[in-house]
Design a protein around this motif. Structure first.
Motif, PDB file in Angstrom:
ATOM      1  N   PRO A 109       0.837  -1.211   0.000  1.00  0.00           N
ATOM      2  CA  PRO A 109       0.000   0.000   0.000  1.00  0.00           C
ATOM      3  C   PRO A 109       0.867   1.254   0.000  1.00  0.00           C
ATOM      4  CG  PRO A 109      -0.718  -1.552   1.680  1.00  0.00           C
ATOM      5  CD  PRO A 109       0.589  -2.050   1.179  1.00  0.00           C
ATOM      6  N   GLU A 110       0.380   2.284  -0.643  1.00  0.00           N
ATOM      7  CA  GLU A 110       1.109   3.537  -0.675  1.00  0.00           C
ATOM      8  C   GLU A 110       0.813   4.350   0.580  1.00  0.00           C
ATOM      9  OE1 GLU A 110       1.271   4.158  -5.519  1.00  0.00           O
ATOM     10  OE2 GLU A 110      -0.213   5.261  -4.355  1.00  0.00           O
ATOM     11  N   GLY A 111       1.712   5.242   0.902  1.00  0.00           N
ATOM     12  CA  GLY A 111       1.526   6.081   2.081  1.00  0.00           C
ATOM     13  C   GLY A 111       2.342   7.352   1.973  1.00  0.00           C
ATOM     14  N   THR A 112       2.046   8.160   0.974  1.00  0.00           N
ATOM     15  CA  THR A 112       2.807   9.391   0.752  1.00  0.00           C
ATOM     16  C   THR A 112       2.443  10.487   1.745  1.00  0.00           C
ATOM     17  OG1 THR A 112       1.175  10.232  -0.828  1.00  0.00           O
ATOM     18  CG2 THR A 112       2.957   8.862  -1.703  1.00  0.00           C
ATOM     19  N   GLY A 113       1.337  10.294   2.449  1.00  0.00           N
ATOM     20  CA  GLY A 113       0.888  11.318   3.387  1.00  0.00           C
ATOM     21  C   GLY A 113       0.003  12.368   2.757  1.00  0.00           C
ATOM     22  N   GLU A 114      -0.222  12.263   1.452  1.00  0.00           N
ATOM     23  CA  GLU A 114      -1.088  13.235   0.786  1.00  0.00           C
ATOM     24  C   GLU A 114      -2.537  13.024   1.214  1.00  0.00           C
ATOM     25  OE1 GLU A 114      -1.917  14.929  -3.760  1.00  0.00           O
ATOM     26  OE2 GLU A 114      -0.514  13.272  -3.392  1.00  0.00           O
ATOM     27  N   VAL A 115      -3.238  14.101   1.477  1.00  0.00           N
ATOM     28  CA  VAL A 115      -4.610  14.046   2.011  1.00  0.00           C
ATOM     29  C   VAL A 115      -5.621  14.041   0.868  1.00  0.00           C
ATOM     30  CG1 VAL A 115      -6.310  15.204   3.472  1.00  0.00           C
ATOM     31  CG2 VAL A 115      -3.875  15.226   4.108  1.00  0.00           C
ATOM     32  N   ASP A 116      -6.618  13.187   0.998  1.00  0.00           N
ATOM     33  CA  ASP A 116      -7.735  13.173   0.045  1.00  0.00           C
ATOM     34  C   ASP A 116      -8.673  14.326   0.411  1.00  0.00           C
ATOM     35  OD1 ASP A 116      -9.679  12.631  -1.757  1.00  0.00           O
ATOM     36  OD2 ASP A 116     -10.340  10.741  -0.857  1.00  0.00           O
ATOM     37  N   ARG A 117      -8.641  15.375  -0.376  1.00  0.00           N
ATOM     38  CA  ARG A 117      -9.380  16.584  -0.034  1.00  0.00           C
ATOM     39  C   ARG A 117     -10.881  16.466  -0.310  1.00  0.00           C
ATOM     40  NH1 ARG A 117      -5.725  20.243   1.346  1.00  0.00           N
ATOM     41  NH2 ARG A 117      -3.586  20.039   0.556  1.00  0.00           N
ATOM     42  N   ASP A 118     -11.277  15.447  -1.046  1.00  0.00           N
ATOM     43  CA  ASP A 118     -12.707  15.257  -1.308  1.00  0.00           C
ATOM     44  C   ASP A 118     -13.040  13.773  -1.194  1.00  0.00           C
ATOM     45  OD1 ASP A 118     -15.328  15.379  -1.994  1.00  0.00           O
ATOM     46  OD2 ASP A 118     -15.012  16.142  -4.032  1.00  0.00           O
ATOM     47  N   PRO A 119     -13.273  13.275   0.016  1.00  0.00           N
ATOM     48  CA  PRO A 119     -13.550  11.852   0.214  1.00  0.00           C
ATOM     49  C   PRO A 119     -14.855  11.390  -0.429  1.00  0.00           C
ATOM     50  CG  PRO A 119     -12.936  12.931   2.294  1.00  0.00           C
ATOM     51  CD  PRO A 119     -13.216  14.004   1.293  1.00  0.00           C
ATOM     52  N   THR A 120     -15.667  12.312  -0.900  1.00  0.00           N
ATOM     53  CA  THR A 120     -16.972  11.923  -1.450  1.00  0.00           C
ATOM     54  C   THR A 120     -16.882  11.494  -2.916  1.00  0.00           C
ATOM     55  OG1 THR A 120     -17.472  14.216  -2.093  1.00  0.00           O
ATOM     56  CG2 THR A 120     -18.132  13.509   0.122  1.00  0.00           C
ATOM     57  N   ASP A 121     -15.770  11.833  -3.608  1.00  0.00           N
ATOM     58  CA  ASP A 121     -15.678  11.437  -5.014  1.00  0.00           C
ATOM     59  C   ASP A 121     -14.896  10.123  -5.140  1.00  0.00           C
ATOM     60  OD1 ASP A 121     -13.020  12.063  -4.652  1.00  0.00           O
ATOM     61  OD2 ASP A 121     -13.052  13.855  -5.910  1.00  0.00           O
ATOM     62  N   ASP A 122     -14.681   9.690  -6.366  1.00  0.00           N
ATOM     63  CA  ASP A 122     -13.999   8.422  -6.619  1.00  0.00           C
ATOM     64  C   ASP A 122     -12.542   8.611  -7.028  1.00  0.00           C
ATOM     65  OD1 ASP A 122     -16.320   6.978  -6.085  1.00  0.00           O
ATOM     66  OD2 ASP A 122     -17.022   7.138  -8.166  1.00  0.00           O
ATOM     67  N   VAL A 123     -11.992   9.788  -6.779  1.00  0.00           N
ATOM     68  CA  VAL A 123     -10.597  10.068  -7.118  1.00  0.00           C
ATOM     69  C   VAL A 123      -9.768  10.102  -5.841  1.00  0.00           C
ATOM     70  CG1 VAL A 123      -8.995  11.697  -8.180  1.00  0.00           C
ATOM     71  CG2 VAL A 123     -11.271  11.346  -9.176  1.00  0.00           C
ATOM     72  N   LEU A 124      -8.696   9.339  -5.821  1.00  0.00           N
ATOM     73  CA  LEU A 124      -7.804   9.282  -4.663  1.00  0.00           C
ATOM     74  C   LEU A 124      -6.429   9.808  -5.056  1.00  0.00           C
ATOM     75  CD1 LEU A 124      -8.654   5.686  -3.340  1.00  0.00           C
ATOM     76  CD2 LEU A 124      -9.681   7.860  -2.627  1.00  0.00           C
ATOM     77  N   PRO A 125      -5.725  10.455  -4.118  1.00  0.00           N
ATOM     78  CA  PRO A 125      -4.377  10.946  -4.426  1.00  0.00           C
ATOM     79  C   PRO A 125      -3.314   9.862  -4.325  1.00  0.00           C
ATOM     80  CG  PRO A 125      -4.972  11.597  -2.210  1.00  0.00           C
ATOM     81  CD  PRO A 125      -6.180  10.928  -2.791  1.00  0.00           C
ATOM     82  N   GLN A 126      -3.629   8.764  -3.683  1.00  0.00           N
ATOM     83  CA  GLN A 126      -2.692   7.659  -3.516  1.00  0.00           C
ATOM     84  C   GLN A 126      -3.475   6.371  -3.293  1.00  0.00           C
ATOM     85  OE1 GLN A 126      -0.431   8.282   0.100  1.00  0.00           O
ATOM     86  NE2 GLN A 126      -2.229   8.965   1.222  1.00  0.00           N
ATOM     87  N   LEU A 127      -2.833   5.246  -3.520  1.00  0.00           N
ATOM     88  CA  LEU A 127      -3.520   3.974  -3.337  1.00  0.00           C
ATOM     89  C   LEU A 127      -3.247   3.486  -1.916  1.00  0.00           C
ATOM     90  CD1 LEU A 127      -3.664   1.219  -6.093  1.00  0.00           C
ATOM     91  CD2 LEU A 127      -4.630   1.062  -3.805  1.00  0.00           C
ATOM     92  N   ARG A 128      -3.949   4.113  -0.999  1.00  0.00           N
ATOM     93  CA  ARG A 128      -3.822   3.775   0.417  1.00  0.00           C
ATOM     94  C   ARG A 128      -5.049   2.977   0.833  1.00  0.00           C
ATOM     95  NH1 ARG A 128      -3.829   6.609   5.883  1.00  0.00           N
ATOM     96  NH2 ARG A 128      -5.454   7.940   5.027  1.00  0.00           N
TER      97      ARG A 128
END
Length: 250
Positions: free
Chosen positions: A143-162
């Motif tokens: 699993p990835e863990g860059t620390g980048e925050v998902d600013r919109d948890p309601t959509d289907d786009v993630l900043p990393q595969l965590r």
């Protein structure tokens, strides 16, 4: 006293050369062994033969650090409505998205393995999510863990595969890993895999210490030889003077 370069001392010089050369050679051998240990731990497994997922990791197991990139065979059923898009994925210089859909693994108590089905420039261009049972080969990744925050948890786009982010989009447990499909689906490009396992700081450290020890021994042998040569050369004039000149009266 004869010169240190006299034939009678050639044996001593040869012994010093042999000792120093042997110590250097053994040190190089141990250094190569240390490097081989590190190379083996960071081995690129992406070209290895695929093995069943269950032989590498279980649903509740932590990711095995030496199995990054290991090809695995996975059989199961696609999770409906679980597709997400991971942003920031560069393919041939172009930014795009990974298309990820969890696959409920057979005989895994309902746990699912996220599968990167491929790469696409725009989620709107991605083909419809698959459904039903399937079997595929995938490169296993942690699993990835860059620390980048998902600013919109309601959509289907993630900043990393965590996994902690992805689990909010499905109703079942997820493996502590994900797979990158070796063959992309029609309409998608193959996702790139470039991760290798981190090499531990102390991997093969014993061989490295042995190498340093042998080199230190070689330096010590060279130092002893040098001191003997310099001491012999320094004593020679004094002995000749004493032997060739009669003692003087005070």
């Amino acid at each position: 006293m004869p010169s240190p370069l006299a034939p009678r001392y050639w044996g001593a010089h040869l012994l010093a050369v042999v000792l120093v050369a042997a110590a250097v050679g053994l040190g190089v051998w141990q250094y190569d062994a240390w490097q081989a240990h590190r190379d083996a731990e960071a081995d690129d497994l992406t070209h290895a033969r695929p093995v069943p997922l269950t032989d590498v990791i279980g649903p509740d197991d932590p990711f095995p650090g030496t199995k990054v990139g290991q090809p695995v065979t996975v059989s199961g059923t696609w999770v409906p409505g679980g597709t997400v898009y991971v942003s920031g994925r560069v393919q041939d210089g172009a930014k795009g998205y990974w298309v990820v859909t969890p696959l409920t693994v057979d005989d895994a108590d309902g746990s699912a393995l996220p599968i990167v089905r491929g790469w696409v420039a725009d989620p709107a261009q991605a083909p419809a999510a698959p459904s039903g049972p399937t079997s595929l080969d995938a490169w296993l990744q942690p699993p990835e863990g860059t620390g980048e925050v998902d600013r919109d948890p309601t959509d289907d786009v993630l900043p990393q595969l965590r996994i902690a982010d992805l689990i909010q989009h499905v109703d079942q447990d997820l493996y502590g890993a994900y797979g990158v499909a070796t063959e992309p689906e029609p309409g998608l490009e193959r996702a790139s895999v470039d991760q290798l396992p981190d090499v531990g700081t102390f991997t093969g450290i014993r061989n490295l210490l042995y190498a340093i020890e042998w080199w230190f021994f070689g330096l010590f042998a060279a130092f002893i030889w040098w001191r003997w040569v310099t001491d012999t050369a320094a004593e020679r004039p004094v002995v000749e003077d004493a032997a060739g000149s009669p003692p003087r009266d005070p």
